[in-house]
Design an enzyme around this catalytic site. Structure first.
Site, mmCIF file in Angstrom:
data_model
loop_
_atom_site.group_PDB
_atom_site.id
_atom_site.type_symbol
_atom_site.label_atom_id
_atom_site.label_comp_id
_atom_site.label_asym_id
_atom_site.label_seq_id
_atom_site.Cartn_x
_atom_site.Cartn_y
_atom_site.Cartn_z
ATOM 1 N N CYS A 176 -17.574 -13.248 -11.950
ATOM 2 C CA CYS A 176 -17.420 -13.925 -10.652
ATOM 3 C C CYS A 176 -17.268 -15.425 -10.893
ATOM 4 O O CYS A 176 -17.792 -16.242 -10.147
ATOM 5 C CB CYS A 176 -18.573 -13.609 -9.708
ATOM 6 N N GLY A 216 -24.480 -2.720 -7.172
ATOM 7 C CA GLY A 216 -23.436 -2.396 -6.205
ATOM 8 C C GLY A 216 -22.265 -1.673 -6.838
ATOM 9 O O GLY A 216 -21.759 -0.680 -6.297
ATOM 10 N N CYS A 270 -24.566 -4.824 -17.845
ATOM 11 C CA CYS A 270 -24.990 -5.963 -17.017
ATOM 12 C C CYS A 270 -24.865 -5.565 -15.547
ATOM 13 O O CYS A 270 -24.167 -6.205 -14.764
ATOM 14 C CB CYS A 270 -24.182 -7.210 -17.331
#
Length: 448
Positions: free
Chosen positions: A373, A256, A251
């Protein structure tokens, strides 16, 4: 196109459940003069940020709610209210320009309605908002389901979490260890007239005093730095990477963390980066190319390992699982509009399925870092607890601090939870697992 109309059109797609701001706003920005794009973004994101409060105020000022087919008028009204209460735009300009946009909606009744409601808001809005403050939805500007979930999970911190979610996020950089030391890059920023300081928990992180255009950052095009929140930067070092290891980034978009893995340990035997949609891998490829890095990119459902895994085990896995993104609301305020309570259980199921599917691809003795997150335990410590209960070959590892600092976040029954900090890192969760034995079909662990 008037920036108010562009922002309203982008928001209308969100209100209608058809899109996120990330997908709806770029189309509208293309229709706006270059000089107005910053204003358009501020209107769209600002209105989304304060939508629960603005919608409550609108309900007080309207005789009846909008029909679903009139989401464009509703969005334009919310943009007008945002300007009146949360911008420096003079009231006469906010009202006049917003009402003037109504002609473009081809709804003759909308102009009079918007004019009347916005003028009433100018006169009575402050008093009405004070009246509405008793409702935590209005006070915190969070939808009721989320306000309740945060209060239940974090009874002492929930209001601070909401305040951080409503604040403008800082711009945080990640220094590329292959090119620069952090202290060197801080000097370059100082020379360029950009005020900045070192992050507390990430040894590669720098927080800028004020956001800026990336093109003004020394060495951006050359790959010296990237833009990435401090919390997300912690993943690479948590994996304890070593030369020769094969790593899976599941995923992975927008890439980043994929890039950071390769910066931290240049001598990996390879990185396989998987994401569900090929179009999301475009951004990953762009980031890799700018930084001069290489990874094997695969568009696939990470759960369907038979479709993409070559059978060679990984020594490290980063599972940055799909989640509610409740820890990054300040960066994506439309989450307040797009997420619903029912989504959380569905996401937790998906997260468990990903763990179950990827675990067999991990070598015995290998490590998996689970990250989200989200700030909701249902997606975090609860998911890890359930996985450990059904996976006898898995053990949890403690999370240590980096660069001489204590570990970030709050220790949970499993893993550590970072809560969004004003001027600091986003909300994030990490858990660290080691594979002590393979799993046979009956569920028992077998060493190998």
């Amino acid at each position: 196109m008037n920036p108010r109309l562009a922002a309203a059109k982008a928001l209308a797609a969100v209100l209608s459940g058809k899109a996120s701001l990330n997908s709806s706003l770029p189309t509208q920005l293309d229709k706006v003069e270059l000089r107005d794009r910053g204003l358009t973004q501020d209107l769209a994101f600002g209105t989304a940020r304060w939508q629960p409060r603005l919608s409550a105020l609108a309900a007080k000022l309207l005789q009846k709610p909008f029909k679903a087919a009139d989401a464009d008028v509703e969005a334009l009204l919310l943009v007008g209210l945002y300007q009146l209460f949360y911008s420096r735009i003079p009231a006469h300009a906010a009202i006049g320009e917003t009402v003037g946009c109504a002609d473009k909606l081809k709804k003759p009744w909308a102009k009079g309605l918007l004019n009347a409601v916005l003028r009433n808001a100018q006169r009575d809005g402050e008093a009405l908002l004070i009246e509405l403050e008793h409702d935590p939805v209005v006070r915190t500007a969070h939808p009721r389901w989320l306000q309740k979930a945060l209060k239940a999970a974090w009874p002492e911190q929930w209001e601070a979490i909401c305040a951080a979610n409503n604040a403008h996020p800082p711009m945080i950089l990640r220094v590329n260890r292959r090119h620069q030391r952090r202290d060197q890059y801080l000097e370059l920023l100082k020379t360029a007239g950009l005020e900045a300081s070192a992050c507390t928990f990430s040894q590669d992180g720098i927080v800028l005093a004020e956001p800026c255009d990336v093109r003004s950052l020394p060495g951006f095009a050359e790959g010296w730095i990237s833009v990435q929140d401090e919390a997300a930067q912690l993943a690479a070092d948590l994996l304890e990477l070593a030369p020769g290891q094969r790593v899976l980034d599941a995923c992975c978009a927008p890439g980043g963390k994929t890039c950071h893995l390769l910066e931290v340990q240049p001598q990996l035997s390879g990185v396989v980066a998987v994401d569900l949609e090929a179009k999301r891998l475009v951004r990953v490829r762009e980031n890799l190319e700018r930084l001069g890095l290489d990874a094997e990119l695969i568009a696939a459902d990470a759960r369907e390992t038979a479709q993409w895994w070559d059978g060679k085990p990984f020594q490290r896995i980063l599972l940055d699982a799909p989640c509610s993104a409740t820890g990054v609301i300040r960066r994506h305020p439309d989450i307040k509009l797009t997420r619903q309570l029912d989504d959380i259980a569905a996401l937790a199921t998906l997260q468990g399925e990903l763990l179950d599917a990827l675990w067999p691809t991990l070598q015995v003795g290998g490590m998996l870092v689970y990250a989200t997150c989200s700030t909701l335990p249902t997606e975090n410590t609860d998911v890890i607890e359930a996985f450990l209960a059904r996976t006898s070959g898995a053990r949890e590892l403690d999370i240590a601090g980096q660069a001489g600092q204590p570990p970030a976040g709050i220790k949970q029954p499993h893993g550590r939870q970072l809560l969004a900090q004003q001027g600091g890192h986003d909300g994030f969760y990490y858990a660290k697992l080691i594979k002590i034995a393979a799993q046979d079909r009956g569920g028992a662990g077998v060493t190998s």
